[in-house]
Design a protein around this motif. Structure first.
Motif, mmCIF file in Angstrom:
data_model
loop_
_atom_site.group_PDB
_atom_site.id
_atom_site.type_symbol
_atom_site.label_atom_id
_atom_site.label_comp_id
_atom_site.label_asym_id
_atom_site.label_seq_id
_atom_site.Cartn_x
_atom_site.Cartn_y
_atom_site.Cartn_z
ATOM 1 N N VAL A 614 0.867 -1.172 0.000
ATOM 2 C CA VAL A 614 0.000 0.000 0.000
ATOM 3 C C VAL A 614 0.908 1.226 0.000
ATOM 4 O O VAL A 614 1.927 1.264 0.707
ATOM 5 C CB VAL A 614 -0.948 0.015 1.221
ATOM 6 N N VAL A 615 0.580 2.183 -0.831
ATOM 7 C CA VAL A 615 1.353 3.426 -0.917
ATOM 8 C C VAL A 615 0.482 4.551 -0.353
ATOM 9 O O VAL A 615 -0.636 4.778 -0.830
ATOM 10 C CB VAL A 615 1.759 3.743 -2.360
ATOM 11 N N VAL A 616 0.983 5.217 0.684
ATOM 12 C CA VAL A 616 0.226 6.256 1.401
ATOM 13 C C VAL A 616 0.784 7.627 1.038
ATOM 14 O O VAL A 616 2.013 7.822 1.028
ATOM 15 C CB VAL A 616 0.303 6.035 2.923
ATOM 16 N N TYR A 617 -0.118 8.562 0.752
ATOM 17 C CA TYR A 617 0.259 9.920 0.386
ATOM 18 C C TYR A 617 -0.176 10.865 1.509
ATOM 19 O O TYR A 617 -1.355 10.916 1.872
ATOM 20 C CB TYR A 617 -0.409 10.332 -0.924
ATOM 21 N N MET A 618 0.778 11.628 2.038
ATOM 22 C CA MET A 618 0.492 12.537 3.143
ATOM 23 C C MET A 618 1.123 13.897 2.885
ATOM 24 O O MET A 618 2.148 13.999 2.208
ATOM 25 C CB MET A 618 1.011 11.959 4.463
ATOM 26 N N ARG A 619 0.506 14.915 3.435
ATOM 27 C CA ARG A 619 1.026 16.268 3.303
ATOM 28 C C ARG A 619 1.805 16.620 4.570
ATOM 29 O O ARG A 619 1.293 16.426 5.683
ATOM 30 C CB ARG A 619 -0.114 17.261 3.107
ATOM 31 N N PRO A 620 3.001 17.134 4.449
ATOM 32 C CA PRO A 620 3.762 17.538 5.648
ATOM 33 C C PRO A 620 3.030 18.639 6.407
ATOM 34 O O PRO A 620 2.402 19.515 5.811
ATOM 35 C CB PRO A 620 5.086 18.050 5.077
ATOM 36 N N THR A 621 3.113 18.579 7.727
ATOM 37 C CA THR A 621 2.463 19.588 8.570
ATOM 38 C C THR A 621 3.464 20.396 9.391
ATOM 39 O O THR A 621 3.068 21.340 10.075
ATOM 40 C CB THR A 621 1.481 18.907 9.539
ATOM 41 N N GLU A 638 4.742 18.084 14.285
ATOM 42 C CA GLU A 638 5.248 16.921 13.560
ATOM 43 C C GLU A 638 4.104 15.987 13.166
ATOM 44 O O GLU A 638 3.114 15.850 13.872
ATOM 45 C CB GLU A 638 6.238 16.158 14.450
ATOM 46 N N SER A 639 4.260 15.338 12.023
ATOM 47 C CA SER A 639 3.258 14.402 11.540
ATOM 48 C C SER A 639 3.622 12.969 11.875
ATOM 49 O O SER A 639 4.804 12.626 12.055
ATOM 50 C CB SER A 639 3.093 14.517 10.023
ATOM 51 N N SER A 640 2.585 12.129 11.924
ATOM 52 C CA SER A 640 2.762 10.684 12.100
ATOM 53 C C SER A 640 1.434 10.013 11.776
ATOM 54 O O SER A 640 0.371 10.557 12.068
ATOM 55 C CB SER A 640 3.178 10.351 13.534
ATOM 56 N N MET A 641 1.526 8.822 11.164
ATOM 57 C CA MET A 641 0.318 8.031 10.933
ATOM 58 C C MET A 641 0.679 6.559 10.919
ATOM 59 O O MET A 641 1.637 6.141 10.276
ATOM 60 C CB MET A 641 -0.366 8.413 9.617
ATOM 61 N N GLN A 659 4.412 2.678 10.449
ATOM 62 C CA GLN A 659 4.507 4.120 10.270
ATOM 63 C C GLN A 659 4.396 4.459 8.781
ATOM 64 O O GLN A 659 5.166 3.962 7.954
ATOM 65 C CB GLN A 659 5.832 4.649 10.820
ATOM 66 N N ALA A 660 3.423 5.311 8.448
ATOM 67 C CA ALA A 660 3.191 5.671 7.052
ATOM 68 C C ALA A 660 3.748 7.041 6.701
ATOM 69 O O ALA A 660 3.630 7.470 5.551
ATOM 70 C CB ALA A 660 1.700 5.643 6.748
ATOM 71 N N TYR A 661 4.330 7.721 7.676
ATOM 72 C CA TYR A 661 4.911 9.038 7.403
ATOM 73 C C TYR A 661 6.421 8.915 7.548
ATOM 74 O O TYR A 661 6.971 9.038 8.645
ATOM 75 C CB TYR A 661 4.353 10.079 8.373
ATOM 76 N N ARG A 662 7.065 8.648 6.431
ATOM 77 C CA ARG A 662 8.515 8.442 6.439
ATOM 78 C C ARG A 662 9.157 9.446 5.489
ATOM 79 O O ARG A 662 8.893 9.435 4.284
ATOM 80 C CB ARG A 662 8.852 7.024 5.994
ATOM 81 N N LEU A 663 9.961 10.328 6.054
ATOM 82 C CA LEU A 663 10.640 11.333 5.245
ATOM 83 C C LEU A 663 11.820 10.701 4.512
ATOM 84 O O LEU A 663 12.652 10.024 5.122
ATOM 85 C CB LEU A 663 11.124 12.476 6.134
ATOM 86 N N LYS A 664 11.890 10.909 3.200
ATOM 87 C CA LYS A 664 12.989 10.342 2.405
ATOM 88 C C LYS A 664 14.279 11.124 2.593
ATOM 89 O O LYS A 664 15.378 10.577 2.443
ATOM 90 C CB LYS A 664 12.605 10.356 0.926
ATOM 91 N N TYR A 665 14.132 12.395 2.891
ATOM 92 C CA TYR A 665 15.303 13.255 3.017
ATOM 93 C C TYR A 665 15.383 13.781 4.444
ATOM 94 O O TYR A 665 14.373 13.947 5.129
ATOM 95 C CB TYR A 665 15.211 14.432 2.038
ATOM 96 N N VAL A 666 16.600 14.053 4.867
ATOM 97 C CA VAL A 666 16.808 14.581 6.219
ATOM 98 C C VAL A 666 16.625 16.098 6.180
ATOM 99 O O VAL A 666 17.356 16.795 5.471
ATOM 100 C CB VAL A 666 18.213 14.237 6.744
ATOM 101 N N PRO A 667 15.615 16.623 6.902
ATOM 102 C CA PRO A 667 15.413 18.073 6.907
ATOM 103 C C PRO A 667 16.616 18.784 7.536
ATOM 104 O O PRO A 667 17.211 18.299 8.510
ATOM 105 C CB PRO A 667 14.158 18.262 7.766
ATOM 106 N N VAL A 668 16.936 19.929 6.981
ATOM 107 C CA VAL A 668 18.066 20.711 7.473
ATOM 108 C C VAL A 668 17.539 21.844 8.345
ATOM 109 O O VAL A 668 16.641 22.579 7.946
ATOM 110 C CB VAL A 668 18.887 21.276 6.303
ATOM 111 N N VAL A 669 18.115 21.941 9.545
ATOM 112 C CA VAL A 669 17.716 22.993 10.478
ATOM 113 C C VAL A 669 18.480 24.269 10.159
ATOM 114 O O VAL A 669 19.715 24.270 10.126
ATOM 115 C CB VAL A 669 17.980 22.579 11.934
ATOM 116 N N ASP A 670 17.755 25.350 9.904
ATOM 117 C CA ASP A 670 18.351 26.670 9.740
ATOM 118 C C ASP A 670 18.320 27.339 11.105
ATOM 119 O O ASP A 670 17.288 27.849 11.536
ATOM 120 C CB ASP A 670 17.568 27.474 8.713
ATOM 121 N N THR A 671 19.434 27.313 11.817
ATOM 122 C CA THR A 671 19.458 27.842 13.184
ATOM 123 C C THR A 671 19.171 29.337 13.236
ATOM 124 O O THR A 671 18.814 29.865 14.279
ATOM 125 C CB THR A 671 20.823 27.566 13.837
ATOM 126 N N GLY A 672 19.309 30.005 12.098
ATOM 127 C CA GLY A 672 19.005 31.426 12.062
ATOM 128 C C GLY A 672 17.538 31.700 11.822
ATOM 129 O O GLY A 672 17.079 32.833 11.985
#
Length: 724
Positions: A614-621, A638-641, A659-672
């Motif tokens: 099953v392929v789940v489509y979710m919008r980031p929150t 943060e999202s989770s399903m 878990q159906a909310y899996r980020l493919k890329y590692v988000p980068v924190v902009d400390t500024g």
């Protein structure tokens, strides 16, 4: 033999809860079970926001009633000022008023209030035990309830004060007190009862000329006249009453008109009105349950006595609020000169079948009457109501159980009966109205499981921006008076029902006691400095600046379903909203959000199948980050399903939730800039491998504590065996 592979796409999982379909006939895009989800018109569903008190909330000065009624309503266009609305809060036996124009709403309480005890009906259960009903007309507010005498409220913009005035409802007396079968002949004066004497006077044999005619008749015949003709039928050529002239007129067997006397509806003191002693004053001990403004008048209904239970009283067309109790025709129906009923007169409409009228409400050009045993529609013959001509149509026998469940959805009434949730449809050709039960094809079983106490304490609110009706009610068996911790939503655009539950804190919990819709726009009172034409400021001799108060044209706040809350810490009233993004009601109470899709047989009732993926489509929150370099950073909102599969009608899932909310890329924190969520994709796509097999499968989507989700849809890879 290899399986037959197919695909299924679900991208509008927003048909809502359905309880009225079997496992083999379940409709597409509906849910077998769901809770605390918000269905959206773009086809997505998301987790509802948590309940929290508004920012900078203010507690009321009063404790929320826990042994008396709590109720709310809205006074619209106060003092005739467009957009200036006041929230009216009934807390037991007191009405409080809140300005709706700006936030925080809980801080906008007015300095005035109304003690209902001042209008309490003697012998009632108490003004704090039943909810009031209100109607706005020409900027004033008319208030009724079964426990009080009706009254109206006027607001003074200049002084920001109110005045209250009790309404005396007066009607013409069209009732015959005596035996009318004996009124076709005269009766000896000595034998005339007080009832006969009153009926004679009420038929016009009173006043200067009428009383003189009666005296002349009694002197000549030593009897009271038959009540088949008006006294002026016996006038001679000089205009005086003459018995001989009277006797020449054939009277037939019809009674003459009556209704000369005008009486107080609640205390018909006929002796005082007529001057005939010894007539028992007739007392109406019940009071109105409902009131409505319609066609420039006020309509009253809901008396529960056997005599007046089916009667609707309406005032004359108002020139002034002081006329609001004039429920009678202006012209004396026994008058020789002016006896006609006028279009603008007041009067009484009798619905003999109606039992326990709960609600009057104006929809379009009609007044709907909601009784316990049915609904009636009152209209003008040409869509303009007149005292001289109107029509009455029974719409349905499905009555109303609780007036507070009623909502007006842009001209369409929706209400709860004992048997379901109903609305009215209008035939485009005939214009006739008919009843439609909304729950029979959708959630009838769910509705039937709501107990009687919950239905009796339900409150409906319509969100006109989002086109949703929300009904707030207590859970089954709830023992706390006025507490409402269940919500049933009807999305008008999607035609979908879905339920919510509001969680309790572990101790001293706050809870919802009421709700109203705030549009977010309105008028507000502002101070205006008085300046002369030449620009000079106006100052009193004492040095004080002259300032007047006016209503601003527009004040803006956020549109919302505003929740009236009993603060668990203080016992006071404050206000809250569904706006929390911590997804913990009241900041600490976790609640589940989930939806179970319908039974999917993959086009075949016989063969066994698998669903390998099953392929789940979710919008980031996520909206940014919180934390420091030392403590680390966590996503905001943060999202989770979690997704589970159930095969062959099993109660337990065939595997652990994934878990159906899996980020493919590692988000980068902009400390500024911690308020930025820098993720390269607008949709998160996750492929899950499902275990198990069977003839049917259903999927369950559920939340995790403190986390959001927006489900856009999903696709299922389906494999069916070639043999069984």
């Amino acid at each position: 033999m290899p399986q037959r592979i197919s695909q299924k796409v679900v991208n509008t999982f927003v048909k809502g809860l359905i309880t009225e379909a079997g496992e083999l006939t379940f409709p597409e895009n509906a849910s077998v079970d769901e809770l605390n989800c918000l269905l959206q018109r773009d086809g997505s569903r998301r987790r509802r926001l948590s309940v929290e008190l508004e920012t900078d909330f203010v507690d009321s000065s009063f404790d929320v009633a826990t042994t008396f009624i709590y109720h709310t309503g809205v006074w619209k266009n106060v003092a005739g000022q467009a957009g200036f609305d006041l929230l009216v809060v009934q807390n037991g036996a007191t009405l409080y008023f809140y300005d709706t124009a700006s936030e925080p709403y809980s801080g906008n309480v007015k300095s005035f209030n109304v003690a209902l005890s001042g209008f309490e009906q003697s012998g009632s259960a108490g003004s704090g035990t039943v909810p009031v009903e209100m109607a706005s007309i020409n900027g004033d507010l008319v208030v009724v309830s079964p426990a009080i005498n009706p009254f109206y409220i006027k607001y003074d913009v200049a002084t920001d004060t109110i005045t209250t005035t009790q309404i005396t409802v007066r009607i013409r007396d069209f009732e015959w007190l005596g035996d009318t079968s004996a009124y076709l002949t005269g009766i000896a004066s000595a034998s005339a009862t007080n009832a006969r004497k009153y009926d004679t006077a009420n038929a016009g044999w009173t006043g200067t000329k009428g009383a003189a005619a009666l005296s002349t008749y009694i002197t000549a015949k030593t009897e009271y006249p038959p009540l088949t003709l008006a006294w002026y039928a016996g006038k001679d050529s000089s205009g005086d009453f003459d018995v001989a002239e009277w006797d020449r007129i054939f009277s037939g067997s019809s009674l003459t008109g009556n209704g000369h006397f005008i009486l107080d509806l609640f205390s018909k003191d006929r002796s005082t009105a007529s001057g005939i002693a010894g007539i028992t004053t007739e007392i109406e001990t019940t009071r109105f349950q409902s009131v409505a403004a319609f066609s420039g008048r006020i309509f009253y209904a809901g008396l529960t006595s056997a005599k007046n239970g089916g009667r609707i009283f309406f005032s004359k067309q108002l020139d002034n609020i002081t006329e609001v109790g004039k429920c009678y025709q202006q012209n004396d129906p026994t008058s020789e000169d002016f006896s006609d009923l006028l279009d603008t007169d007041g009067g009484v409409i009798v619905l003999p079948e109606a039992m326990n009228i709960q609600k009057l409400y104006v929809v379009g050009s009609s007044l709907y009457v909601f009784a316990e045993n049915g609904v009636w529609r009152i209209s003008g013959v040409d869509n303009v109501f007149r005292a001289t001509e109107y029509s009455v149509q029974k719409v349905t026998s499905s009555g109303m159980q609780n007036a507070r469940t009623f909502v007006d959805v842009e001209g369409i009434p929706i209400w709860w009966s004992k048997h379901g949730i109903h609305t009215v449809t209008i035939d485009s050709v005939s214009g006739n109205a008919s009843d439609q039960n909304l729950t029979i094809p959708t959630i009838q079983d769910f509705f039937d499981q709501i107990d009687g106490n919950a239905k009796d304490n339900c409150k409906g609110v319509y969100d006109s921006i989002n086109k949703r009706v929300l009904w707030f009610y207590p859970k089954n068996g709830e023992t706390v008076l006025n507490k409402k911790n269940r919500v049933l939503t009807l999305d008008i655009s999607l035609q979908a029902f879905y339920p919510w539950e509001i969680a309790d804190q572990s101790s001293s919990t706050s809870y919802v006691v009421g709700a109203e819709y705030y549009s977010g726009f309105g008028s507000d009172i502002i101070d205006v400095d008085v300046i002369l034409a030449n620009g000079d400021d106006v100052v009193l001799g004492s040095g004080d600046d002259v300032v007047i108060q006016r209503l601003s044209q527009i004040a803006e706040a956020n549109s919302a379903i505003l929740l009236m809350v009993r603060n668990g810490d203080t016992g006071k009233m404050t206000m809250g909203l569904f706006k929390g993004t911590d997804f913990l009601d009241w900041g600490t109470a976790d609640y589940d959000s989930y939806a179970e899709a319908g039974y999917d047989f993959m086009g075949d009732l016989i063969l066994k199948k698998t669903s390998p993926y099953v392929v789940v489509y979710m919008r980031p929150t996520e909206e940014g980050w919180t934390g420091t370099q030392q403590t680390g950073y966590d996503p905001i909102r943060e999202s989770s399903m979690l997704v589970s599969a159930y095969w062959d009608f099993r109660r337990n899932s065939s595997s652990d939730p994934q878990q159906a909310y899996r980020l493919k890329y590692v988000p980068v924190v902009d400390t500024g800039n911690l308020g930025e969520w820098d993720y390269p994709e607008e949709v998160v796509t996750t492929r899950l491998k499902l275990r198990g097999y069977g003839r049917s499968m259903r999927l369950r989507f559920e939340s995790e504590t403190g986390k959001d989700f927006v489900l856009l849809g999903y696709g299922v890879l389906q494999g069916a065996n070639q043999r069984f």
